[in-house]
Design a protein around this motif. Structure first.
Motif, PDB file in Angstrom:
ATOM      1  N   SER A   1       0.838  -1.005   0.342  1.00  0.00           N
ATOM      2  CA  SER A   1      -0.005  -0.071  -0.030  1.00  0.00           C
ATOM      3  C   SER A   1       1.336   1.085  -0.074  1.00  0.00           C
ATOM      4  CB  SER A   1      -0.703   0.064   1.181  1.00  0.00           C
ATOM      5  OG  SER A   1      -2.361  -1.343   0.766  1.00  0.00           O
ATOM      6  N   GLU A   2       2.133   1.218   0.374  1.00  0.00           N
ATOM      7  CA  GLU A   2       3.006   2.657   0.460  1.00  0.00           C
ATOM      8  C   GLU A   2       3.057   2.621  -0.459  1.00  0.00           C
ATOM      9  OE1 GLU A   2       7.274   3.797   1.038  1.00  0.00           O
ATOM     10  OE2 GLU A   2       6.635   2.303   2.406  1.00  0.00           O
ATOM     11  N   MET A   3       3.287   1.006  -1.639  1.00  0.00           N
ATOM     12  CA  MET A   3       4.184   1.573  -3.019  1.00  0.00           C
ATOM     13  C   MET A   3       3.314   2.124  -3.396  1.00  0.00           C
ATOM     14  SD  MET A   3       5.513  -1.697  -3.474  1.00  0.00           S
ATOM     15  CE  MET A   3       6.721  -2.322  -2.446  1.00  0.00           C
ATOM     16  N   MET A   4       1.736   2.103  -3.820  1.00  0.00           N
ATOM     17  CA  MET A   4       0.802   2.319  -4.090  1.00  0.00           C
ATOM     18  C   MET A   4       0.552   3.526  -3.946  1.00  0.00           C
ATOM     19  SD  MET A   4      -1.996  -0.741  -4.616  1.00  0.00           S
ATOM     20  CE  MET A   4      -2.347   0.587  -6.053  1.00  0.00           C
ATOM     21  N   SER A   5       0.502   4.130  -3.055  1.00  0.00           N
ATOM     22  CA  SER A   5      -0.020   5.511  -2.407  1.00  0.00           C
ATOM     23  C   SER A   5       1.630   6.721  -2.977  1.00  0.00           C
ATOM     24  CB  SER A   5      -0.113   5.779  -1.310  1.00  0.00           C
ATOM     25  OG  SER A   5      -0.478   6.991  -0.897  1.00  0.00           O
ATOM     26  N   ALA A   6       2.669   5.873  -2.892  1.00  0.00           N
ATOM     27  CA  ALA A   6       3.610   6.965  -3.567  1.00  0.00           C
ATOM     28  C   ALA A   6       3.877   7.202  -5.152  1.00  0.00           C
ATOM     29  CB  ALA A   6       5.509   6.478  -2.714  1.00  0.00           C
ATOM     30  N   ALA A   7       3.021   5.838  -5.311  1.00  0.00           N
ATOM     31  CA  ALA A   7       3.320   6.361  -7.006  1.00  0.00           C
ATOM     32  C   ALA A   7       2.621   6.982  -7.639  1.00  0.00           C
ATOM     33  CB  ALA A   7       3.292   4.420  -7.659  1.00  0.00           C
ATOM     34  N   ASN A   8       1.193   6.730  -6.737  1.00  0.00           N
ATOM     35  CA  ASN A   8      -0.163   7.362  -7.443  1.00  0.00           C
ATOM     36  C   ASN A   8      -1.194   7.924  -6.016  1.00  0.00           C
ATOM     37  OD1 ASN A   8      -2.731   8.138  -8.591  1.00  0.00           O
ATOM     38  ND2 ASN A   8      -1.962   7.241 -10.096  1.00  0.00           N
ATOM     39  N   HIS A   9      -0.783   8.981  -5.354  1.00  0.00           N
ATOM     40  CA  HIS A   9      -2.074   8.780  -4.221  1.00  0.00           C
ATOM     41  C   HIS A   9      -3.466   8.461  -4.856  1.00  0.00           C
ATOM     42  CE1 HIS A   9      -2.674  11.323  -0.265  1.00  0.00           C
ATOM     43  NE2 HIS A   9      -3.377  10.299  -0.132  1.00  0.00           N
ATOM     44  N   SER A  10      -4.461   9.354  -5.677  1.00  0.00           N
ATOM     45  CA  SER A  10      -4.746   8.885  -6.038  1.00  0.00           C
ATOM     46  C   SER A  10      -5.540   7.692  -6.261  1.00  0.00           C
ATOM     47  CB  SER A  10      -5.577   9.723  -7.062  1.00  0.00           C
ATOM     48  OG  SER A  10      -6.150  11.563  -6.706  1.00  0.00           O
ATOM     49  N   PHE A  11      -4.973   7.054  -7.808  1.00  0.00           N
ATOM     50  CA  PHE A  11      -5.209   5.633  -8.462  1.00  0.00           C
ATOM     51  C   PHE A  11      -5.466   4.649  -6.745  1.00  0.00           C
ATOM     52  CE2 PHE A  11      -4.123   1.339  -8.970  1.00  0.00           C
ATOM     53  CZ  PHE A  11      -5.390   1.631  -9.587  1.00  0.00           C
ATOM     54  N   ALA A  12      -4.693   5.018  -5.686  1.00  0.00           N
ATOM     55  CA  ALA A  12      -4.005   3.654  -4.351  1.00  0.00           C
ATOM     56  C   ALA A  12      -5.501   4.265  -3.007  1.00  0.00           C
ATOM     57  CB  ALA A  12      -2.937   4.455  -3.724  1.00  0.00           C
ATOM     58  N   MET A  13      -6.148   5.048  -3.455  1.00  0.00           N
ATOM     59  CA  MET A  13      -7.946   5.301  -2.550  1.00  0.00           C
ATOM     60  C   MET A  13      -8.590   5.121  -3.124  1.00  0.00           C
ATOM     61  SD  MET A  13      -7.674   9.638  -2.118  1.00  0.00           S
ATOM     62  CE  MET A  13      -8.668   9.253  -1.243  1.00  0.00           C
ATOM     63  N   TYR A  14      -8.570   4.412  -4.083  1.00  0.00           N
ATOM     64  CA  TYR A  14      -9.516   3.219  -4.680  1.00  0.00           C
ATOM     65  C   TYR A  14     -10.155   1.980  -3.917  1.00  0.00           C
ATOM     66  CZ  TYR A  14     -11.116   6.865  -8.052  1.00  0.00           C
ATOM     67  OH  TYR A  14     -11.666   8.312  -9.187  1.00  0.00           O
ATOM     68  N   PRO A  15      -9.164   1.577  -4.259  1.00  0.00           N
ATOM     69  CA  PRO A  15      -9.113   0.340  -3.250  1.00  0.00           C
ATOM     70  C   PRO A  15      -8.721   0.017  -1.990  1.00  0.00           C
ATOM     71  CG  PRO A  15      -7.012   0.110  -4.647  1.00  0.00           C
ATOM     72  CD  PRO A  15      -7.966   1.196  -4.828  1.00  0.00           C
ATOM     73  N   GLY A  16      -8.252   0.841  -0.939  1.00  0.00           N
ATOM     74  CA  GLY A  16      -8.014   1.424  -0.007  1.00  0.00           C
ATOM     75  C   GLY A  16      -9.236   1.345   0.555  1.00  0.00           C
ATOM     76  N   LEU A  17     -10.403   2.097  -0.016  1.00  0.00           N
ATOM     77  CA  LEU A  17     -11.350   2.528   0.784  1.00  0.00           C
ATOM     78  C   LEU A  17     -12.153   0.684   1.544  1.00  0.00           C
ATOM     79  CD1 LEU A  17     -12.744   5.762  -0.501  1.00  0.00           C
ATOM     80  CD2 LEU A  17     -12.067   5.260   1.704  1.00  0.00           C
ATOM     81  N   SER A  18     -11.663  -0.334   0.132  1.00  0.00           N
ATOM     82  CA  SER A  18     -12.560  -0.999  -0.171  1.00  0.00           C
ATOM     83  C   SER A  18     -12.269  -1.911   1.785  1.00  0.00           C
ATOM     84  CB  SER A  18     -12.687  -2.059  -0.963  1.00  0.00           C
ATOM     85  OG  SER A  18     -12.355  -1.050  -2.197  1.00  0.00           O
ATOM     86  N   HIS A  19     -10.351  -1.526   2.056  1.00  0.00           N
ATOM     87  CA  HIS A  19     -10.360  -2.422   3.469  1.00  0.00           C
ATOM     88  C   HIS A  19     -10.771  -2.054   4.378  1.00  0.00           C
ATOM     89  CE1 HIS A  19      -5.971  -2.589   0.689  1.00  0.00           C
ATOM     90  NE2 HIS A  19      -7.092  -3.818   0.065  1.00  0.00           N
ATOM     91  N   GLY A  20     -11.415  -0.831   4.924  1.00  0.00           N
ATOM     92  CA  GLY A  20     -11.892  -0.405   5.729  1.00  0.00           C
ATOM     93  C   GLY A  20     -13.469  -0.731   5.622  1.00  0.00           C
ATOM     94  N   ALA A  21     -14.162  -1.283   4.325  1.00  0.00           N
ATOM     95  CA  ALA A  21     -15.373  -1.252   4.708  1.00  0.00           C
ATOM     96  C   ALA A  21     -15.701  -3.670   4.976  1.00  0.00           C
ATOM     97  CB  ALA A  21     -16.332  -1.476   3.124  1.00  0.00           C
ATOM     98  N   LEU A  22     -14.612  -4.061   4.180  1.00  0.00           N
ATOM     99  CA  LEU A  22     -14.255  -5.841   4.578  1.00  0.00           C
ATOM    100  C   LEU A  22     -13.978  -5.863   5.642  1.00  0.00           C
ATOM    101  CD1 LEU A  22     -12.026  -6.415   1.724  1.00  0.00           C
ATOM    102  CD2 LEU A  22     -14.278  -7.120   2.175  1.00  0.00           C
ATOM    103  N   ALA A  23     -12.979  -4.511   6.416  1.00  0.00           N
ATOM    104  CA  ALA A  23     -12.687  -5.140   7.835  1.00  0.00           C
ATOM    105  C   ALA A  23     -13.850  -4.532   8.630  1.00  0.00           C
ATOM    106  CB  ALA A  23     -11.855  -4.060   8.189  1.00  0.00           C
TER     107      ALA A  23
END
Length: 598
Positions: free
Chosen positions: A113-135
């Motif tokens: 997740s760190e790599m994805m956010s550093a590479a492209n913050h906006s893109f990383a947010m799309y799957p990132g929010l799914s993790h919280g919904a899943l939890a």
């Protein structure tokens, strides 16, 4: 535009050498997380982020998302990249095997997740929010809800959101107006409007599962009357297949300072069908599962932004020729010296380096604590991990987001006038990163949570386990000549931390505003000391490696030198915060509100 390269060497140093992830994973039963498996996953993640995600970063900022009659379209290349992300199995990595996940540790996923956010913050947010919904669904949903929603969310073909904020209320969620009325079939009809919903509408996934807070008529006022609901964009049949369109629409998207490629939406619920998660009026308690996961994610974003800005600034500083070194010519064959020879440029670069690497260590440690809460069978160990997470999560979120913004500013500064020009990409990093100081609770909110609710609310008890860990480290290394000075300094700061806690508590007994007046400075003091602890540990590991004659001497020597910089040039900032706390709240509150006008 900076060319992002995943910092694999340092990620492995933190995971394997500092935090001993191999032993950690084996103790928790993550038998598949072998050393070879970790290397393979990190290597493939690096390729994906460098070759697929990073090239879309500037395109996404330039194009942004578009909204037409409720339909949101992401920038060129995002849909195809997200398809590759799903096909590569990346969403499933740390999810439950029961629902189609790979069952690997949260902390391994955190590194990716760190790599994805550093590479492209906006893109990383799309799957990132799914993790919280899943939890949230996994922790609080019914068996039917889990079967309906989790497989597709785990797979990544559906994504998730968190719907809290309304036009008239932000952090004060007790003021919400969205209502949920019981239907005859046991579901609820939700009506209301939510704003600032990241990834609330887009064209990347087949369905979007909103996790929504609302009030059931007749519930108590304030936060005690909040319930939590699953509200999908498309209704879902009992077997998990998509049915008809639900009463969920995107009213518009926001035009923002940064993260332009992530749709920040106004979401309207018009008698939308939703399903209660957990108990009636206990929604905020359930929601903390999502919020705590998101806050750790934001801490990671601050670290990622610092790393990305550092990489761009370092490359530029080595190449850009300006002036001669005041201590003598360093580049006799050129018209000037590279700017990396100038002390002030080094100050900024080393600030970025020390924060990126220190932040990475802190976030990785917190991710290992999350592993424990997920997989440890010993209830006492889980409770200990939860206590440390409760203390350190607001510190990490606020500190690393604030320092991330500072460090991206340093990146702009190192580029000089070119840093202010869009084509170089440095100003985008700064714009994108500012949001991290705001969402999931501003720095002020994190500080109040830390000082008022957790530190003073527990009468200091929540601080003791972490202080015990730091004290044990200091005692074990007190006689080590290479670390003795840093250990002595760290121990002194920890004593001061506890002393400040007592002083603020005493002042607050006669004036509760002292808590609010001290809170942000208190958190920043605590944060700088916390990073010092992790830097001291990294220096200890590096020293041991050098003493044993390990390869990569330059890497370990750089750790020692960066630790020295942190203790000499960054940690002293904490004393400024201590002085502000000692100054009290009176200077903030004495001016009448009307007298602020000019």
């Amino acid at each position: 535009m900076p060319e992002y390269k995943a910092p694999i060497r340092d990620i492995k140093f933190v995971m394997k050498e500092l935090l001993n992830c191999d032993e950690h994973y084996q103790q928790l039963g993550y038998s598949d997380a072998s050393d070879d498996m970790i290397d393979a996953i990190l290597g493939e993640a690096a390729k994906f982020t460098e070759q697929v995600i990073a090239p879309l970063n500037q395109i996404g900022d330039q194009q942004g998302c578009t909204w037409t009659d409720g339909v949101v379209t992401t920038p060129d290349g995002f849909k195809e990249a997200y398809k590759q992300y799903v096909e590569g199995g990346w969403p499933t990595l740390s999810q439950s095997v029961e629902f189609g996940g790979q069952g690997l540790p949260h902390s391994l996923n955190g590194a990716i997740s760190e790599m994805m956010s550093a590479a492209n913050h906006s893109f990383a947010m799309y799957p990132g929010l799914s993790h919280g919904a899943l939890a949230t669904i996994e922790a609080h949903g019914t068996d039917m809800q889990k079967q309906q929603f989790m497989p597709k969310l785990v797979e990544g073909s559906w994504t998730g959101t968190m719907c809290l904020t309304e036009p008239h209320c932000g952090t004060d969620l007790g003021m919400l107006r969205t209502k949920a009325e019981l239907n005859n079939d046991g579901s609820y009809s939700l009506t209301g409007t939510k704003i600032f919903i990241s990834a609330g509408e887009h064209d990347l996934s087949d369905n979007i599962v909103h996790i929504v807070i609302a009030r059931i008529p007749g519930s108590p006022e304030g936060s005690k009357g909040i319930s939590l609901f699953i509200v999908p964009k498309f209704n879902v049949n009992d077997d998990g297949t998509i049915a008809d369109r639900n009463g969920v629409t995107c009213g518009t998207i926001e035009h923002k300072m940064g993260i332009n490629a992530n749709a920040t939406c106004v979401i309207n619920f018009d008698s939308a069908k939703g399903y209660l998660i957990g108990e009636v009026n206990r929604g905020l308690n359930c929601m903390f599962t999502f919020m705590n996961a998101a806050r750790l994610g934001v801490a990671l974003e601050g670290t990622a932004a610092t790393e990305a800005s550092f990489q761009g600034a370092l490359a530029y500083a080595k190449d850009r020729l300006q002036m001669r070194s005041i201590s003598g010519v360093k580049n006799p064959n050129g018209p000037a010296d590279p700017i990396i020879v100038h002390p002030d440029v080094r100050r900024m670069l080393l600030t970025q380096k020390s924060i990126a690497e220190g932040g990475r260590a802190l976030v990785a440690y917190l991710s290992q604590l999350v592993d424990i809460t997920h997989a440890e069978k010993d209830a006492d160990k889980v409770a200990q991990a939860d206590t440390k997470l409760a203390l350190l999560t607001p510190i990490a979120k606020a500190l690393l987001s604030e320092l991330g913004f500072e460090c991206t500013s340093h990146g702009v500064q190192i580029f000089g006038g070119h840093g202010f020009i869009k084509e170089w990409g440095m100003e985008q990093l700064m714009r994108d990163t500012k949001i991290s100081c705001l969402y999931e609770g501003t720095t002020g909110i994190q500080a109040l949570d830390l000082l008022a609710r957790k530190i003073l609310g527990s009468k200091g008890a929540i601080l003791k386990p972490f202080m015990t860990d730091v004290g044990a480290f200091c005692q074990a290394n007190a006689s080590n000549p290479a670390l003795a000075e840093h250990v002595k300094t760290l121990a002194s700061y920890c004593e001061q931390w506890q002393s400040i806690t007592g002083d603020v508590g005493k002042k607050a007994m006669s004036n509760p505003d002292e808590i609010g007046g001290a809170s942000v400075d208190y958190l920043m003091f605590a944060g700088y000391v916390t990073l010092a602890y992790f830097w001291a540990q990294m220096a200890s590991v590096a020293q041991s490696k050098l003493a044993s004659g390990a390869d990569d001497e330059a890497f370990y020597q750089a750790k020692l030198q960066t630790c020295e910089f942190y203790f000499k040039r960054i940690l002293p900032r904490a004393q400024g915060h201590a002085a502000c706390i000692e100054g009290g709240v009176d200077s903030m509150m004495s001016l009448d509100s009307e007298d602020f006008a000019f």
